[in-house]
Design a protein around this motif. Structure first.
Motif, PDB file in Angstrom:
ATOM      1  N   SER B 142       0.839  -1.187   0.000  1.00  0.00           N
ATOM      2  CA  SER B 142       0.000   0.000   0.000  1.00  0.00           C
ATOM      3  C   SER B 142       0.878   1.243   0.000  1.00  0.00           C
ATOM      4  CB  SER B 142      -0.910  -0.009   1.235  1.00  0.00           C
ATOM      5  OG  SER B 142      -0.112   0.005   2.400  1.00  0.00           O
ATOM      6  N   GLY B 143       0.350   2.319  -0.519  1.00  0.00           N
ATOM      7  CA  GLY B 143       1.090   3.574  -0.512  1.00  0.00           C
ATOM      8  C   GLY B 143       2.361   3.530  -1.329  1.00  0.00           C
ATOM      9  N   GLY B 144       2.449   2.621  -2.310  1.00  0.00           N
ATOM     10  CA  GLY B 144       3.600   2.573  -3.193  1.00  0.00           C
ATOM     11  C   GLY B 144       4.808   1.876  -2.594  1.00  0.00           C
ATOM     12  N   VAL B 145       4.711   1.384  -1.341  1.00  0.00           N
ATOM     13  CA  VAL B 145       5.837   0.659  -0.756  1.00  0.00           C
ATOM     14  C   VAL B 145       5.743  -0.798  -1.199  1.00  0.00           C
ATOM     15  CG1 VAL B 145       6.990   0.001   1.383  1.00  0.00           C
ATOM     16  CG2 VAL B 145       5.767   2.184   1.236  1.00  0.00           C
ATOM     17  N   PRO B 146       6.784  -1.328  -1.830  1.00  0.00           N
ATOM     18  CA  PRO B 146       6.666  -2.693  -2.349  1.00  0.00           C
ATOM     19  C   PRO B 146       6.595  -3.727  -1.236  1.00  0.00           C
ATOM     20  CG  PRO B 146       8.888  -1.833  -2.712  1.00  0.00           C
ATOM     21  CD  PRO B 146       8.066  -0.699  -2.187  1.00  0.00           C
ATOM     22  N   ARG B 147       5.904  -4.804  -1.526  1.00  0.00           N
ATOM     23  CA  ARG B 147       5.846  -5.965  -0.642  1.00  0.00           C
ATOM     24  C   ARG B 147       6.423  -7.162  -1.390  1.00  0.00           C
ATOM     25  NH1 ARG B 147       2.408  -6.273   3.962  1.00  0.00           N
ATOM     26  NH2 ARG B 147       2.179  -4.190   4.840  1.00  0.00           N
ATOM     27  N   PHE B 148       6.843  -8.183  -0.650  1.00  0.00           N
ATOM     28  CA  PHE B 148       7.605  -9.266  -1.264  1.00  0.00           C
ATOM     29  C   PHE B 148       6.996 -10.632  -0.978  1.00  0.00           C
ATOM     30  CE2 PHE B 148      10.244  -5.611  -0.834  1.00  0.00           C
ATOM     31  CZ  PHE B 148      10.909  -5.561  -2.051  1.00  0.00           C
ATOM     32  N   SER B 149       7.027 -11.485  -2.000  1.00  0.00           N
ATOM     33  CA  SER B 149       6.545 -12.858  -1.885  1.00  0.00           C
ATOM     34  C   SER B 149       7.697 -13.820  -2.151  1.00  0.00           C
ATOM     35  CB  SER B 149       5.419 -13.110  -2.901  1.00  0.00           C
ATOM     36  OG  SER B 149       4.314 -12.296  -2.604  1.00  0.00           O
ATOM     37  N   GLY B 150       7.375 -15.113  -2.156  1.00  0.00           N
ATOM     38  CA  GLY B 150       8.397 -16.107  -2.476  1.00  0.00           C
ATOM     39  C   GLY B 150       9.531 -16.089  -1.468  1.00  0.00           C
ATOM     40  N   PHE B 151      10.706 -16.524  -1.903  1.00  0.00           N
ATOM     41  CA  PHE B 151      11.844 -16.629  -0.976  1.00  0.00           C
ATOM     42  C   PHE B 151      12.188 -15.295  -0.336  1.00  0.00           C
ATOM     43  CE2 PHE B 151      16.482 -16.167  -0.399  1.00  0.00           C
ATOM     44  CZ  PHE B 151      16.614 -16.987   0.708  1.00  0.00           C
ATOM     45  N   LEU B 152      12.087 -14.214  -1.096  1.00  0.00           N
ATOM     46  CA  LEU B 152      12.539 -12.914  -0.586  1.00  0.00           C
ATOM     47  C   LEU B 152      11.778 -12.465   0.653  1.00  0.00           C
ATOM     48  CD1 LEU B 152      13.230 -10.920  -3.879  1.00  0.00           C
ATOM     49  CD2 LEU B 152      14.873 -12.088  -2.390  1.00  0.00           C
ATOM     50  N   GLN B 153      10.531 -12.905   0.798  1.00  0.00           N
ATOM     51  CA  GLN B 153       9.779 -12.493   1.989  1.00  0.00           C
ATOM     52  C   GLN B 153      10.457 -12.965   3.271  1.00  0.00           C
ATOM     53  OE1 GLN B 153       5.996 -14.609   3.056  1.00  0.00           O
ATOM     54  NE2 GLN B 153       6.478 -15.854   1.260  1.00  0.00           N
ATOM     55  N   TRP B 154      11.232 -14.030   3.188  1.00  0.00           N
ATOM     56  CA  TRP B 154      11.852 -14.605   4.392  1.00  0.00           C
ATOM     57  C   TRP B 154      13.176 -13.946   4.736  1.00  0.00           C
ATOM     58  CZ3 TRP B 154       7.983 -16.919   6.385  1.00  0.00           C
ATOM     59  CH2 TRP B 154       7.050 -17.571   5.573  1.00  0.00           C
ATOM     60  N   THR B 155      13.705 -13.126   3.852  1.00  0.00           N
ATOM     61  CA  THR B 155      15.026 -12.530   4.105  1.00  0.00           C
ATOM     62  C   THR B 155      15.019 -11.003   4.081  1.00  0.00           C
ATOM     63  OG1 THR B 155      15.684 -12.573   1.764  1.00  0.00           O
ATOM     64  CG2 THR B 155      16.172 -14.524   3.063  1.00  0.00           C
ATOM     65  N   LEU B 156      14.290 -10.406   3.140  1.00  0.00           N
ATOM     66  CA  LEU B 156      14.362  -8.950   2.994  1.00  0.00           C
ATOM     67  C   LEU B 156      13.924  -8.189   4.243  1.00  0.00           C
ATOM     68  CD1 LEU B 156      13.216  -8.126  -0.667  1.00  0.00           C
ATOM     69  CD2 LEU B 156      15.447  -8.816   0.191  1.00  0.00           C
ATOM     70  N   PRO B 157      12.891  -8.632   4.966  1.00  0.00           N
ATOM     71  CA  PRO B 157      12.486  -7.847   6.141  1.00  0.00           C
ATOM     72  C   PRO B 157      13.605  -7.681   7.161  1.00  0.00           C
ATOM     73  CG  PRO B 157      10.780  -9.431   5.573  1.00  0.00           C
ATOM     74  CD  PRO B 157      11.981  -9.770   4.726  1.00  0.00           C
ATOM     75  N   PHE B 158      14.580  -8.558   7.103  1.00  0.00           N
ATOM     76  CA  PHE B 158      15.645  -8.553   8.108  1.00  0.00           C
ATOM     77  C   PHE B 158      16.934  -7.952   7.561  1.00  0.00           C
ATOM     78  CE2 PHE B 158      12.661 -12.081   8.467  1.00  0.00           C
ATOM     79  CZ  PHE B 158      12.029 -11.702   9.647  1.00  0.00           C
ATOM     80  N   GLY B 159      16.818  -7.288   6.421  1.00  0.00           N
ATOM     81  CA  GLY B 159      17.990  -6.649   5.838  1.00  0.00           C
ATOM     82  C   GLY B 159      18.961  -7.631   5.221  1.00  0.00           C
ATOM     83  N   ALA B 160      18.539  -8.857   5.029  1.00  0.00           N
ATOM     84  CA  ALA B 160      19.357  -9.852   4.309  1.00  0.00           C
ATOM     85  C   ALA B 160      18.941  -9.757   2.848  1.00  0.00           C
ATOM     86  CB  ALA B 160      19.140 -11.251   4.870  1.00  0.00           C
ATOM     87  N   VAL B 161      19.454  -8.723   2.193  1.00  0.00           N
ATOM     88  CA  VAL B 161      18.889  -8.328   0.907  1.00  0.00           C
ATOM     89  C   VAL B 161      19.763  -8.744  -0.275  1.00  0.00           C
ATOM     90  CG1 VAL B 161      17.737  -6.376   1.967  1.00  0.00           C
ATOM     91  CG2 VAL B 161      19.954  -6.028   0.914  1.00  0.00           C
ATOM     92  N   SER B 162      20.925  -9.300  -0.002  1.00  0.00           N
ATOM     93  CA  SER B 162      21.860  -9.646  -1.075  1.00  0.00           C
ATOM     94  C   SER B 162      22.370 -11.062  -0.875  1.00  0.00           C
ATOM     95  CB  SER B 162      23.054  -8.684  -1.038  1.00  0.00           C
ATOM     96  OG  SER B 162      24.149  -9.183  -1.784  1.00  0.00           O
ATOM     97  N   ALA B 163      22.777 -11.674  -1.991  1.00  0.00           N
ATOM     98  CA  ALA B 163      23.455 -12.972  -1.879  1.00  0.00           C
ATOM     99  C   ALA B 163      24.684 -12.859  -0.979  1.00  0.00           C
ATOM    100  CB  ALA B 163      23.842 -13.495  -3.256  1.00  0.00           C
ATOM    101  N   ALA B 164      25.261 -11.659  -0.904  1.00  0.00           N
ATOM    102  CA  ALA B 164      26.414 -11.473  -0.001  1.00  0.00           C
ATOM    103  C   ALA B 164      26.025 -11.840   1.429  1.00  0.00           C
ATOM    104  CB  ALA B 164      26.901 -10.025  -0.054  1.00  0.00           C
ATOM    105  N   ASN B 165      24.826 -11.450   1.861  1.00  0.00           N
ATOM    106  CA  ASN B 165      24.378 -11.768   3.212  1.00  0.00           C
ATOM    107  C   ASN B 165      24.122 -13.271   3.375  1.00  0.00           C
ATOM    108  OD1 ASN B 165      22.420  -8.841   2.862  1.00  0.00           O
ATOM    109  ND2 ASN B 165      24.206  -8.970   4.191  1.00  0.00           N
ATOM    110  N   TRP B 166      23.470 -13.841   2.396  1.00  0.00           N
ATOM    111  CA  TRP B 166      23.109 -15.269   2.501  1.00  0.00           C
ATOM    112  C   TRP B 166      24.370 -16.134   2.509  1.00  0.00           C
ATOM    113  CZ3 TRP B 166      19.576 -14.495  -2.376  1.00  0.00           C
ATOM    114  CH2 TRP B 166      18.607 -13.510  -2.097  1.00  0.00           C
TER     115      TRP B 166
END
Ligand SMILES: [Zn+2]
Lengths: 144, 405
Positions: B142-166
């Motif tokens: 909502s409000g233009g802020v993107p939301r995430f599905s699939g695998f990314l939903q399990w990592t992006l909220p925690f700032g694990a946003v790159s393969a570098a983190n994983w």
């Protein structure tokens, strides 16, 4: 002291499969799908038990206790304005092969993190409750 | 295991080609791709009329801008190829998928000469803004802020946003379980930089010391800046031919001995059964199951180094050392040097020569098997090479042997 996470929380898109997980914090509990036949926890949620192929799956509360399997301190400004924060990979005590990528919060040092005991704490963003984890010891201190 | 030799032995790499490689070349992906493709076709002693198959990884429109290169329809049309078989896509045994699919298409009789390419223009398209996370690809909030599905939903909220983190999580687990040190990990980067000095096309050629490495800024512990590869522009192409053409090709053919394609653990960055390794373990095992060759037969290794840690994972996955022993294996750097027991990433790898996304390693394996490495040619025996691509849940490998000629 590390930050408790990035400066901005990117959030999951809720749907009928994942809503129970991301909103469980409203009741203060962490939930996973559990197979009614073989009692396996299934994560991420799918409509079949990968162990027994049973379809009798329902969300079930777990204790919220876990153990740190791995961690990394993120320094890169993927999300501008973030201070270094700790990404943790936490095993759930009820079934250690179920893991959550999460943030380890109230974390002062990275020494001895792996193998340490943690418990869930939720951070609310709109209808989403993000499960974060803090050291069992440090939570005792902050409650005293 | 099966009756007769594995079908990939019906295929051989008979031509290799590469465009200019560099930072911010300012050229389009199709422009670079045509250079590489025409180079490879000529190198194979063929003309475009001979090409009846076309394959790429990962196919148009995949990933961040500059990542995918042009799709097969665009290349087919530009070169007016008359194809009996074509394939482009991202799911499969990593970047190697395009080559492996070509081998099987040839073995099945669907094509005779398959042009395979991989093009990146990440440097030009993404500019010098530094390594990017993948957080920009969501939608539906909502409000233009993107939301995430699939695998990314399990990592992006925690700032694990790159393969570098994983991958850093795997690295820190290896520090804990095996005593991996930054000083050991450094040798993957230092080895690459040493070899890049002998590669005129490499992105980073100036010397790097252990102190330089240790002083670099952290990205995600234990990975520092020099553990992450260098985005670049460039296209690499190969001609994969039916093996009965190999003797007629102008250069020694690189015969495909076996392919590593398996994925037996969970296809996940964070739920894999052994968090010190990855799908590489399964791909590597499956490659050796298809051949009588053994790791000690390998003369040259080109192992994926999108992040230095992945190279360590591959060294173990391919059986060059035991589980947890890769840190000691690379320590000091002598074993993996050009004149060492297992010369590794001889053109500099992606860390120093540029992120050609697996295909730079593939190209270099062929250069070395042909004996065309010039200043960086591995001395002595160069009969068997292994190439491995991918990290996390994507992994593929290729065992190549030098033909006569
Ligand atoms: Zn079950």
């Amino acid at each position: 002291m590390f930050a408790n996470g990035p400066s901005i929380r990117l959030l999951p898109r809720l749907d009928d499969d994942n809503r129970f997980f991301w909103t469980g914090g409203k009741d203060g509990v962490l939930r996973f799908l559990k197979c009614g036949s073989c009692h396996q926890l299934v994560h991420p949620p799918v409509p079949v038990c990968p162990a027994c192929l049973g379809k009798d799956l329902a969300p079930e509360a777990v204790s919220g206790r876990g153990r740190v399997h791995a961690y990394t301190v993120n320094h890169q400004q993927w999300i501008p304005g973030s201070e270094p924060y700790v990404i943790g990979l936490v095993e759930i005590v009820e079934q250690p092969d179920v893991r959550l990528t999460t943030n380890l919060v109230d974390c002062e040092s990275e020494d001895g993190l792996i193998g340490s005991d943690v418990e869930v704490t939720f951070e609310q963003h709109d209808e989403v409750f993000l499960p974060l984890f803090r050291s069992v010891d440090s939570s005792k201190e902050s409650n005293s | 295991m099966s009756a007769g030799p594995p079908l990939e032995r019906q295929a051989a790499i008979t031509g290799i080609g590469q465009s200019d490689v560099g930072r911010r070349l300012g050229r389009t992906d199709i422009d670079l791709t045509i250079d590489a493709c025409l180079d490879a076709i000529a190198d194979a002693g063929l003309t475009r009329e001979d090409i009846d198959g076309l394959a790429t990884y990962p196919g148009a429109g995949t990933g961040m801008a500059g990542f995918s290169g042009p799709g097969t329809p665009e290349v087919q049309d530009a070169l007016r190829l008359k194809l009996n078989w074509h394939d482009g896509g991202a799911e499969g045994p990593a970047q190697m998928k395009a080559v492996i699919a070509a081998c099987f298409a040839i073995a099945a009789g669907a094509a005779r000469h398959v042009l395979v390419y991989r093009t990146v223009t990440e440097s030009t398209v993404q500019g010098e803004g530094g390594r990017q996370g993948i957080g920009g690809s969501g939608s539906g909030g909502s409000g233009g802020v993107p939301r995430f599905s699939g695998f990314l939903q399990w990592t992006l909220p925690f700032g694990a946003v790159s393969a570098a983190n994983w991958i850093a999580l795997v690295g820190q687990r290896r520090v804990h379980e095996f005593g991996l040190t930054r000083e050991q990990l450094a040798h993957v980067a230092l080895n690459g930089r040493r070899n890049a000095a002998l590669n005129p096309k490499a992105i980073y050629r100036q010397p790097m010391t252990l102190d330089d490495y240790l002083a670099a800024r952290m990205i995600s512990s234990p990975l520092c800046l020099f553990d992450c590869d260098a985005p670049c522009d460039g296209s690499t192409a190969l001609v994969v031919s039916h093996v009965d053409y190999a003797a007629d090709a102008p250069h020694p053919a690189c015969h495909v001995n076996s392919v590593g394609t398996a994925l037996r653990g969970r296809p996940s960055w964070d739920q894999f059964d052994d968090m010190t390794t990855m799908a590489a373990r399964d791909a590597g095992a499956s490659m050796w199951e298809r051949t009588d060759l053994v790791p000690s037969d390998v003369d040259i290794a080109q192992l994926y180094d999108g992040f230095s840690l992945l190279t360590l994972v591959w060294l173990e996955a391919l059986g060059f050392c035991g589980r947890g022993e890769s840190g000691e294996f690379v320590d000091g750097g002598s074993r993996i040097a050009l004149d060492g027991q297992l010369p590794l990433n001889t053109a500099g790898g992606q860390l120093s020569a540029g992120r050609l996304h697996g295909f730079g390693l593939l190209h270099e394996a062929c250069v070395q098997l042909r004996g065309d490495g010039g200043e960086r040619q591995v001395p002595g025996r160069h009969e068997v090479a292994v190439v491995a691509n991918g990290g996390g849940p994507i992994a593929g490998s290729l065992l190549l042997t030098r033909g006569s000629g």
